[in-house]
Design a protein around this motif. Structure first.
Motif, PDB file in Angstrom:
ATOM      1  N   THR A  34       0.820  -1.213   0.000  1.00 14.73           N
ATOM      2  CA  THR A  34       0.000   0.000   0.000  1.00 14.73           C
ATOM      3  C   THR A  34       0.852   1.260   0.000  1.00 14.73           C
ATOM      4  OG1 THR A  34      -0.136  -0.158   2.418  1.00 14.73           O
ATOM      5  CG2 THR A  34      -1.976  -1.080   1.129  1.00 14.73           C
ATOM      6  N   PRO A  38       1.171   2.797  -4.856  1.00 15.26           N
ATOM      7  CA  PRO A  38       0.541   4.074  -5.228  1.00 15.26           C
ATOM      8  C   PRO A  38       1.477   5.109  -5.836  1.00 15.26           C
ATOM      9  CG  PRO A  38      -0.350   3.311  -3.148  1.00 15.26           C
ATOM     10  CD  PRO A  38       0.774   2.388  -3.485  1.00 15.26           C
ATOM     11  N   SER A 191       4.210   8.857   9.183  1.00 15.67           N
ATOM     12  CA  SER A 191       3.110   9.164  10.095  1.00 15.67           C
ATOM     13  C   SER A 191       3.615   9.408  11.512  1.00 15.67           C
ATOM     14  CB  SER A 191       2.076   8.040  10.089  1.00 15.67           C
ATOM     15  OG  SER A 191       2.675   6.801  10.429  1.00 15.67           O
ATOM     16  N   ALA A 206      -3.702   6.556   8.770  1.00 13.68           N
ATOM     17  CA  ALA A 206      -3.102   7.423   7.748  1.00 13.68           C
ATOM     18  C   ALA A 206      -1.679   7.046   7.380  1.00 13.68           C
ATOM     19  CB  ALA A 206      -3.129   8.878   8.234  1.00 13.68           C
ATOM     20  N   ILE A 209      -1.025   6.034   3.640  1.00  4.49           N
ATOM     21  CA  ILE A 209      -1.355   7.142   2.730  1.00  4.49           C
ATOM     22  C   ILE A 209      -0.269   8.210   2.769  1.00  4.49           C
ATOM     23  CG2 ILE A 209      -3.011   8.987   2.265  1.00  4.49           C
ATOM     24  CD1 ILE A 209      -5.184   7.167   3.418  1.00  4.49           C
ATOM     25  N   ALA A 212       2.988   6.914   1.102  1.00  4.99           N
ATOM     26  CA  ALA A 212       2.892   6.818  -0.354  1.00  4.99           C
ATOM     27  C   ALA A 212       2.963   8.192  -1.005  1.00  4.99           C
ATOM     28  CB  ALA A 212       1.591   6.110  -0.742  1.00  4.99           C
ATOM     29  N   LEU A 213       2.257   9.170  -0.454  1.00  8.05           N
ATOM     30  CA  LEU A 213       2.301  10.531  -1.005  1.00  8.05           C
ATOM     31  C   LEU A 213       3.707  11.100  -0.956  1.00  8.05           C
ATOM     32  CD1 LEU A 213      -0.973  12.151   0.391  1.00  8.05           C
ATOM     33  CD2 LEU A 213      -0.426  11.699  -2.006  1.00  8.05           C
TER      34      LEU A 213
END
Length: 534
Positions: A34, A38, A191, A206, A209, A212-213
């Protein structure tokens, strides 16, 4: 990090142990898909689009970049300024006495090696490429109305773009990660920067996410830096071999980028204590010696005088230019230069924070701020005086020779034109080319190590290395992305992609800064009882 193989079984013939695939399978099971997929998928799509329709890619990226800068350039500027103020408060607060990892934590690196790795991995090819070309740009096209004379403004702008303000971004993120990872047992994830604000549940909701960003942001920033470095190497090789410093063909760029990727992939595979440490040590010594030579062999007195005037202009206008409210600087100029730089530094910042935080175990928070903010800024300022200041003076004395090189051969030609004005061109050009190569390899080495660790599940304070295969995957991805963009979309293309990568990183760091402010507040209320100054 190596894995332990399962006991070997007998082969079908019964004559010996059968090869076991357990370590390989275990590595696949450790991957955080994950986080990995991305950013990887859109990067591949972006590279394909650049191959098929580079004009369309640039147009799309230009539109998105312009929208970000028009609506959020103020946030780039004000956030960077706020970080400087926040770090000043942290330095004098009780939190500043805290030892990262606890009072008895063992240091990973000596102070000199710590500084060498920090300086080399944060500056990369930037000071070698833009530190010489940028002042010549400013000399020929400075903002109108009420600014200092062009040479003073050009050097002052270098100080703005390459010293205190950008290093404040790295320092805030690196400090937050170091405290969370070593002192509070948080996972190797971006995070961790958000835990002081949202609590431990942020890792579940989070974590993937955010990681990955930020991976996408970093690859964009690294592709931009590798593109600039490959152009500088191409121009330097052309000049060194007796030709014009122009004509960077896709084939030549592919060879150069391939050599760089191979070098930093091999170095990253050896781990922090070997490859990165050795490369950074040689690199920082080379930086210092070459800068000293350029300063002493050039017009020393005139350069020192210009440096004094530029420093005064920098100090007088620091706050206004940092905040983007200097009335003498048009918004279009600020977007093209200052806001672009803040976005570019932000694009590198998340993964750089992981790497810089890893280095800090056993040192105090105050020492962390000194090394990552003050000492690196002083080093960058010294380089800007030696190369940027000397370039400005020599351009004036030679009737615009460096400006002519910029107009004729692009930014990659300026460094060679500068060295051509000094004695020992054959040797200094060779040293310069080697430093370009080593500087990007050192920076990419550190970031690829951090990126790869981010994609694995079981990285901790005592096992912060990812498998070699993951490092090779990211090394190849960065190399291919950079080659496609610089070959078919040009330097403008990679600059724009870098800007887009910096926007989500800025949002992460703003939230992280709120968390750091909360830690300071708790330290004043007596919540930090482990304070200790080594």
């Amino acid at each position: 990090m190596s894995t332990t193989a399962a006991p070997a079984s007998r082969s079908a013939s019964g004559r010996g142990p059968a090869p076991s695939s357990a370590p390989l399978l275990k590595n696949f099971q450790r991957i955080r898909y994950t986080v990995l997929l991305p950013p990887l998928v859109p990067l591949v799509i972006c590279a394909v689009v650049a191959l098929r329709n580079p004009v369309g890619l640039i147009a799309y990226a230009q539109g998105a970049s312009d929208w970000i800068l028009v609506h959020f350039d103020w946030l780039f500027s004000w956030s960077c300024t706020a970080y400087l103020l926040l770090l000043a408060v942290v330095y004098v607060s009780p939190l500043g006495r805290t030892v990262i990892g606890g009072a008895g934590a063992e240091r990973l690196l000596t102070p000199w090696r710590w500084f060498a790795i920090t300086a080399c991995t944060t500056i990369a090819t930037g000071i070698l490429f833009w530190g010489i070309a940028e002042p010549i740009y400013h000399l020929s096209a400075p903002p109108p109305a009420g600014e200092a004379e062009p040479a003073e403004f050009a050097l002052s702008t270098l100080f703005l773009h390459w010293t205190l303000t950008p290093y404040a971004i790295y320092t805030v993120g690196g400090l937050l990660f170091a405290l969370g990872f070593y002192s509070h047992g948080q996972p190797f994830s971006l995070s961790t920067l958000l835990r002081p604000v949202f609590g431990p549940r942020v890792h579940v909701r989070a974590g993937a996410i955010v990681d990955a960003l930020c991976l996408f942001a970093l690859v964009a920033g690294m592709a931009a830096a590798l593109g600039a470095g490959s152009l500088a190497l191409s121009g330097g090789l052309s000049g060194y071999l007796g030709g014009a410093a122009t004509g960077a063909t896709p084939f030549r760029l592919a060879v150069i980028i391939g050599c760089i990727v191979a070098a930093f992939s091999v170095s990253a595979a050896t781990g922090l204590q070997r490859g990165i440490r050795l490369l950074s040590n040689y690199n920082i010594i080379g930086f210092i010696l070459l800068a000293a030579f350029v300063l002493l062999a050039g017009p020393l007195w005139e350069t020192v005088q210009l440096a004094g005037r530029g420093l005064l202009d920098f100090a007088d206008n620091f706050l206004a230019r940092n905040l983007g409210i200097d009335p003498g600087i048009p918004a279009a100029w600020s977007h093209a230069w200052t806001s672009f730089y803040w976005a570019n530094w932000y694009a590198w910042a998340p993964i750089t924070a992981l790497f810089l935080g890893r280095l800090a175990r056993g040192y105090s928070v105050r020492r962390f701020i000194e090394v990552n903010l003050l000492f690196t800024s002083l080093f960058g300022a010294g380089w800007m005086v030696a190369f940027g200041g000397t370039a400005l003076v020599l351009d004036g004395q030679s009737g615009g020779a460096l400006t002519g090189a910029l107009n004729a051969g692009g930014p990659e030609a300026v460094a060679y034109a500068l060295l051509a004005q000094l004695p020992g061109l054959w040797f200094t050009a060779l040293v310069f080319l080697v430093l370009i190569f080593l500087s990007y390899v050192t920076a990419a080495d550190s970031n690829v190590s951090a990126m790869s660790a981010l994609c694995m599940r079981d990285v901790g304070p005592h096992s912060a290395e990812a498998p070699v295969g993951m490092k090779l995957l990211w090394g190849i991805t960065i190399g291919v992305t950079s080659w496609v963009l610089v070959s078919f979309a040009g330097l403008d293309g990679i600059r724009l992609i870098s800007t887009l990568g910096g926007f989500p990183a800025m949002l992460l760091f703003l939230l992280g800064a709120v968390g750091l402010a909360r830690l300071v507040w708790k330290s004043y209320r007596g919540g930090n009882n482990r304070a200790h100054q080594p």
